[in-house]
Design an enzyme around this catalytic site. Structure first.
Site, PDB file in Angstrom:
ATOM      1  N   GLY A  63      34.406  52.552  30.809  1.00  0.00           N
ATOM      2  CA  GLY A  63      33.254  52.271  31.656  1.00  0.00           C
ATOM      3  C   GLY A  63      32.091  51.570  30.984  1.00  0.00           C
TER       4      GLY A  63
ATOM      5  N   PRO B  21      38.262  52.108  27.057  1.00  0.00           N
ATOM      6  CA  PRO B  21      37.544  50.910  27.493  1.00  0.00           C
ATOM      7  C   PRO B  21      38.502  49.829  28.003  1.00  0.00           C
ATOM      8  CG  PRO B  21      37.663  50.990  25.092  1.00  0.00           C
ATOM      9  CD  PRO B  21      38.334  52.243  25.598  1.00  0.00           C
TER      10      PRO B  21
ATOM     11  N   ARG C 190      37.108  46.884  30.622  1.00  0.00           N
ATOM     12  CA  ARG C 190      36.224  45.739  30.826  1.00  0.00           C
ATOM     13  C   ARG C 190      35.600  45.244  29.519  1.00  0.00           C
ATOM     14  NH1 ARG C 190      33.396  45.004  35.560  1.00  0.00           N
ATOM     15  NH2 ARG C 190      33.786  47.165  36.083  1.00  0.00           N
TER      16      ARG C 190
ATOM     17  N   CYS D  69      38.398  30.276  53.942  1.00  0.00           N
ATOM     18  CA  CYS D  69      37.784  30.309  55.270  1.00  0.00           C
ATOM     19  C   CYS D  69      36.990  31.591  55.416  1.00  0.00           C
ATOM     20  CB  CYS D  69      38.864  30.269  56.335  1.00  0.00           C
ATOM     21  SG  CYS D  69      39.566  28.666  56.481  1.00  0.00           S
ATOM     22  N   GLU D  70      35.878  31.686  54.737  1.00  0.00           N
ATOM     23  CA  GLU D  70      35.121  32.935  54.698  1.00  0.00           C
ATOM     24  C   GLU D  70      33.754  32.594  54.108  1.00  0.00           C
ATOM     25  OE1 GLU D  70      37.360  35.766  55.199  1.00  0.00           O
ATOM     26  OE2 GLU D  70      35.959  37.341  54.810  1.00  0.00           O
TER      27      GLU D  70
ATOM     28  N   TYR E 121      39.285  42.392  35.435  1.00  0.00           N
ATOM     29  CA  TYR E 121      39.306  42.527  36.891  1.00  0.00           C
ATOM     30  C   TYR E 121      39.187  41.170  37.591  1.00  0.00           C
ATOM     31  CZ  TYR E 121      38.571  47.244  35.238  1.00  0.00           C
ATOM     32  OH  TYR E 121      38.707  48.431  34.541  1.00  0.00           O
TER      33      TYR E 121
HETATM   34  C1  PLP Z   1      40.765  56.372  34.287  1.00  0.00           C
HETATM   35  C2  PLP Z   1      40.139  55.086  33.876  1.00  0.00           C
HETATM   36  N1  PLP Z   1      40.019  54.811  32.572  1.00  0.00           N
HETATM   37  C3  PLP Z   1      39.463  53.660  32.150  1.00  0.00           C
HETATM   38  C4  PLP Z   1      38.995  52.715  33.042  1.00  0.00           C
HETATM   39  C5  PLP Z   1      38.401  51.474  32.485  1.00  0.00           C
HETATM   40  O1  PLP Z   1      37.121  51.264  32.883  1.00  0.00           O
HETATM   41  P1  PLP Z   1      36.311  50.036  32.280  1.00  0.00           P
HETATM   42  O2  PLP Z   1      37.134  48.833  32.509  1.00  0.00           O
HETATM   43  O3  PLP Z   1      35.057  50.031  33.045  1.00  0.00           O
HETATM   44  O4  PLP Z   1      36.119  50.320  30.842  1.00  0.00           O
HETATM   45  C6  PLP Z   1      39.086  52.968  34.408  1.00  0.00           C
HETATM   46  C7  PLP Z   1      38.527  52.031  35.394  1.00  0.00           C
HETATM   47  O5  PLP Z   1      37.409  52.221  35.833  1.00  0.00           O
HETATM   48  C8  PLP Z   1      39.687  54.179  34.840  1.00  0.00           C
HETATM   49  O6  PLP Z   1      39.827  54.432  36.134  1.00  0.00           O
HETATM   50  N1  LYS Z   2      37.686  46.698  39.650  1.00  0.00           N
HETATM   51  C1  LYS Z   2      36.401  47.190  39.259  1.00  0.00           C
HETATM   52  C2  LYS Z   2      36.490  48.251  38.233  1.00  0.00           C
HETATM   53  C3  LYS Z   2      37.355  49.360  38.669  1.00  0.00           C
HETATM   54  C4  LYS Z   2      37.798  50.086  37.518  1.00  0.00           C
HETATM   55  C5  LYS Z   2      38.971  50.938  37.782  1.00  0.00           C
HETATM   56  N2  LYS Z   2      38.643  52.328  38.037  1.00  0.00           N
HETATM   57  C6  LYS Z   2      35.498  46.058  38.813  1.00  0.00           C
HETATM   58  O1  LYS Z   2      35.887  44.942  38.852  1.00  0.00           O
HETATM   59  O2  LYS Z   2      34.392  46.241  38.434  1.00  0.00           O
END
Ligand code: PLP
Ligand code: LYS
Length: 451
Positions: A260, A303, A305, A377-378, A407
């Site tokens: 996160g 991690p 993202r 188309c949006e 993502y």
């Molecule tokens: C269980 C779990 N672990 C890790 C992550 C990775 O989160 P992030 O990509 O925000 O680090 C997620 C997605 O939110 C998740 O659902």
């Molecule tokens: N898909 C989301 C994050 C979700 C992570 C998965 N629990 C994003 O793009 O920010």
């Protein structure tokens, strides 16, 4: 190409602007990549992504190591997955978390040892649980009482024991958008700490013959800047572990604190660095253990993202440019690119903010308030809501949107029968395809033709 400074900090580390104004990444000119692979194109800066993975590995190892504790870093592969990425993570000594049978198979295909995989999911199928046990996944993170019963039965039937963490909802509300917060009470993931469900689940797992209860897991959400939220969550988890020791006499050996960590999407945005996260969380854990008691467990984090996001960019070709009068007397420049919401779902889904720059040349034209839109188309088909782009931007220019490595391609789709872009990685002047572009034949393969 001799280079000038990087366009701005949001781009991955090897991005440079050459003297003729074009961007290069990993030593490859983006014009060459566009020519070779077409646009839109997702580009991963391999060095950058692997450096970030190693930074989490090393910073957490050092910060927790000061207390004699160990931390495994599980790359959350939902952010971006290819078998080549699994190979990188294996080579760099990371583990990986997968959230479905499909992710599991790609991770295995890339050579990630099953023992270094964790399987997530709030609604895993029997087939997914069976497959995880068959290949020897290192841990299954159980998310419900139904799953505990099902997994126990499947494991016993298979004559094996499932290594399990229980996913705990700690009640810490964090994350940039409601859809990416995962630890408040009113959502679908995990078992509640406050209601006692998490404790009850731990007891059930402990008593189940087919389950080897290894510990507890939590994930409070995504794109979180607040170190305090991570610290609060860690404290609550250690509190739960301490009460389980006191009341059930069992000291759980493992605690996973999830992922996160926020990244920088725009020049004004902020990130939570691996260093600050690692030291801040280690301090919070030390303080919590001093209060509630118990030995240091084996930790892990997840991690996604923060490893993949900043390493990626999307390269588009500009098509139509329109100037639209605004009610306040101003004007907005609409820059339409050859992709859109099918390759970037984050803007329309979460109101996510991005930035963009012309990637094929430098311009000294006046900056104009601009919106980068797609070709769907949006009307909500927006890639970058507000950004300044030069007034002379025109059909044929290349446009780069940084920080799309997480993502992006994994959430891409085929709305309007669009072909999902390829993903290539670049390093030391070479490019490598991870995922090829969809073709018309792919669309025809899914469409069952009339007789
Ligand atoms: C269980 C779990 N672990 C890790 C992550 C990775 O989160 P992030 O990509 O925000 O680090 C997620 C997605 O939110 C998740 O659902
Ligand atoms: N898909 C989301 C994050 C979700 C992570 C998965 N629990 C994003 O793009 O920010």
């Amino acid at each position: 190409m001799s280079a000038t400074a990087a366009p701005h900090a949001v781009f991955s580390h090897t991005v440079e602007r050459g003297e003729d104004g074009a961007l290069s990444v990993g030593g490859v000119d983006v014009r060459e990549l566009a020519g070779q692979y077409g646009t839109p194109l997702y580009i991963i800066d391999e060095q950058d992504m692997r450096d970030r993975a190693c930074a989490f590995r090393d910073q957490f190892a050092t910060a927790f190591g000061r207390h004699g504790a160990e931390v495994d870093v599980y790359y959350a592969s939902k952010a971006f997955l290819s078998s080549k990425v699994a190979r990188w993570m294996r080579a760099d000594d990371l583990c990986m978390d997968v959230a479905s049978g499909g992710e599991l198979e790609i991770a295995l295909r890339g050579g990630m040892p099953a023992a270094r995989l964790g399987l997530h999911g709030n609604n895993k199928s029997d087939a997914e649980l069976r497959r995880a046990l068959e290949v020897g996944v290192g841990r299954i993170i159980v998310d419900s009482f139904t799953e505990i019963e099902t997994l126990d039965a499947i494991a016993r039937e298979m004559g094996t024991v499932a290594p399990v963490l229980v996913r705990v909802t700690t009640g810490v509300h964090a994350g940039g958008h409601e859809y990416i917060a995962t630890s408040h009470e009113d959502q679908k993931f995990g078992l509640s700490l406050a209601s006692g469900a998490a404790f009850e689940a731990l007891l059930e797992c402990h008593d189940a013959e087919g389950i080897d209860l290894r510990g507890i897991h939590t994930h409070i959400g995504s794109q979180i800047l607040s170190l305090a939220a991570f610290q609060e969550s860690a404290e609550r988890m250690l509190g739960l572990r301490a009460s389980f020791l006191m009341e059930a006499g069992v000291e759980l050996p493992e605690v996973d604190l999830g992922g996160g960590y926020a990244i920088q999407y725009t020049p004004h945005g902020e990130a939570l660095s691996p260093h600050d996260a690692a030291y801040g969380m280690a301090d919070a854990v030390a303080a919590a253990l001093a209060k509630v008691g118990g030995s240091w467990p084996h930790f892990s984090i997840e991690p996604g993202r923060a490893i993949a996001g900043p390493a990626g960019m999307t390269l588009y070709r500009v098509g139509v440019v329109k100037h639209v009068a605004l009610d306040d007397g101003g004007e907005r420049q609409y820059v339409a690119v050859d992709g859109g919401m099918s390759d970037n779902m984050r803007t329309i889904t979460y109101g996510a903010e991005y930035t963009a720059t012309v990637a094929s040349r430098l311009s000294d034209a006046e900056p104009a308030l601009s919106r980068v839109v797609g070709k769907h188309c949006e009307s909500g088909d927006i890639v970058v809501r507000d950004v300044e782009l030069p007034h002379d931007i025109a059909r044929g220019d290349l446009l780069a949107v940084p920080a799309t490595g997480a993502y992006g391609r994994v959430m891409a789709h085929n709305y309007n029968a669009m072909l999902r872009p390829a993903v290539v990685s670049v390093r030391d002047g070479e490019s490598t395809v991870h995922i090829r572009r969809d073709t018309l034949e792919d669309l025809f393969a899914w469409d069952v033709a009339p007789d």
